[in-house]
Design an enzyme around this catalytic site. Structure first.
Site, PDB file in Angstrom:
ATOM      1  N   THR A 110       0.394  -1.529   0.439  1.00 56.84           N
ATOM      2  CA  THR A 110       0.434   0.325   0.131  1.00 56.84           C
ATOM      3  C   THR A 110       1.059   1.065   0.323  1.00 56.84           C
ATOM      4  O   THR A 110       2.132   1.067   0.616  1.00 56.84           O
ATOM      5  CB  THR A 110      -0.922   0.072   1.481  1.00 56.84           C
ATOM      6  N   GLY A 134     -10.053  -3.267   2.570  1.00 50.91           N
ATOM      7  CA  GLY A 134      -9.199  -3.598   3.830  1.00 50.91           C
ATOM      8  C   GLY A 134      -9.457  -1.497   4.276  1.00 50.91           C
ATOM      9  O   GLY A 134     -10.306  -1.323   4.260  1.00 50.91           O
ATOM     10  N   THR A 158      -0.347   1.495   6.855  1.00 55.61           N
ATOM     11  CA  THR A 158      -0.241   0.030   5.768  1.00 55.61           C
ATOM     12  C   THR A 158      -0.252  -1.068   6.475  1.00 55.61           C
ATOM     13  O   THR A 158       0.447  -0.647   7.661  1.00 55.61           O
ATOM     14  CB  THR A 158       0.746   0.526   4.937  1.00 55.61           C
TER      15      THR A 158
END
Length: 354
Positions: free
Chosen positions: A206, A236, A257
């Site tokens: 990410t 997510g 992340t």
């Protein structure tokens, strides 16, 4: 009960911040806290990152990619541009770089497609935009930005988000644009060896950015392809406002992340901002003094410790009106970089570069 739990959490974070201040020798920056300044940070994923994982050439390539994104945002801020412009410019660069799990180079779902998520938030107004499950938008972060600017909704998904993108003139591409062979191999290995996404990916790729501009406004943005082999339309933390992305001029901007399920449950981004606000209001507001970098770090570390208790790993980047950006992660490394108007300009990968 929920409010009582939240108050207890914030009080604990503030206590940690004060304890850190009392036990460290780090002093406040000598700069006038009222003098306009900017601060910027980026990340490209956190996870199992050791020097043995990469050749010197790969290491250099990742550092160059981080530096390119860092410089793009820094130039905008240095020239008086907005925090949001800096955040989106840096993320577009990382979305276009197949080394990261965002845009081109995103991981594959179980079905062999690339499904992209992104979010932005403006700390000045707390306006936000987010998208999930898009397959044809070249730069999902720009789509999230358009959702925010449009203002009628905050979060769009799938076909509806792509229809919105077309109506707003964003660049659309064939889904094959996002595919890379090494990501496809990761999916195949996962299926054949019956292992988890954490076993086939050496990092959570990410990407994200946070910024404080010369006007005192903060902004945050995050973009991702999610987890290798994700199924059933899994979403997510990255596009969820308050979990993986959050910004509020009163306290901070955060991009996260990692194991998204745990970041969602801990409300990571919002928790960090609330912790900083409480720490400042309870210890500094009367004098007008900013929090120290150590206090900001302590709050971020406390929230990441909560993630770890739940079983999650990953990291965050945090920028606040109080000073330079900080990183907090509970993994062996995180692709990261930061720069300030005072001259800081650095990129790093491994945990021993703290």
């Amino acid at each position: 009960m929920a409010m009582q739990t939240l108050t207890t959490l914030i009080t604990g974070l503030a206590g940690l911040a004060l304890a850190s201040l009392a036990t460290t020798a780090s002093a406040q920056e000598e700069d006038d806290p009222m003098e306009p300044r900017w601060s910027f940070a980026i990340h490209g994923g956190a996870g199992t990152l050791t020097r043995s994982d990469m050749t010197p050439e790969q290491d250099a390539a990742f550092r160059a990619a981080l530096q390119e994104a860092l410089d793009a945002g820094s130039e905008i801020l240095g020239n008086g541009g907005t925090a949001m412009d800096a955040v989106t410019a840096a993320i577009v660069i990382m979305e276009d770089n197949p080394r990261f799990n965002a845009g081109k180079g995103a991981v594959f779902t179980w079905e062999g497609t690339n499904e992209l998520d992104a979010a932005v938030m403006d700390g000045r107004t707390r306006a936000a935009g987010a998208v999930t499950g898009v397959k044809t938008v070249k730069n999902p972060i720009l789509l999230a930005l358009e959702v925010m600017k449009d203002g009628r909704h905050v979060f769009l998904s799938g076909a509806g988000a792509e229809e919105f993108a077309g109506e707003h003139g964003l660049e659309l591409v064939d889904p094959s644009y996002f595919a890379t062979e090494w990501r496809r191999m990761s999916l195949e290995r996962m299926k054949v060896e019956k292992i988890s996404a954490l076993d086939v990916d050496i990092k959570f790729g990410t990407v994200g950015a946070v910024a404080l501009d010369l006007e005192g406004n903060v902004a945050a943005g995050t973009s991702t392809g999610g987890m290798t082999g994700k199924r059933w339309g899994r979403i997510g933390d990255a596009p969820i406002i308050g979990a993986g992305t959050y910004a509020d001029n009163r306290d901070c901007a955060v991009s996260a992340t990692g194991d998204g399920e745990y970041f969602i449950r801990a409300g990571v981004a919002r928790s960090i901002c609330l912790g900083l606000r409480f720490a400042w209001e309870s210890t500094r507001k009367a004098s007008g003094e900013p929090l120290s970098a150590d206090e900001v770090q302590a709050v971020a570390d406390a929230v990441m410790a909560d993630v770890e208790v739940l079983g999650g790993t990953g990291g965050v980047i945090v920028v606040s009106p109080f000073g330079p950006a900080v990183f907090s992660f509970n993994t062996e490394g995180m692709y990261r970089g930061r720069a300030t108007s005072e001259g800081t300009n650095e990129v790093a990968i491994y945990d021993d570069e703290k």
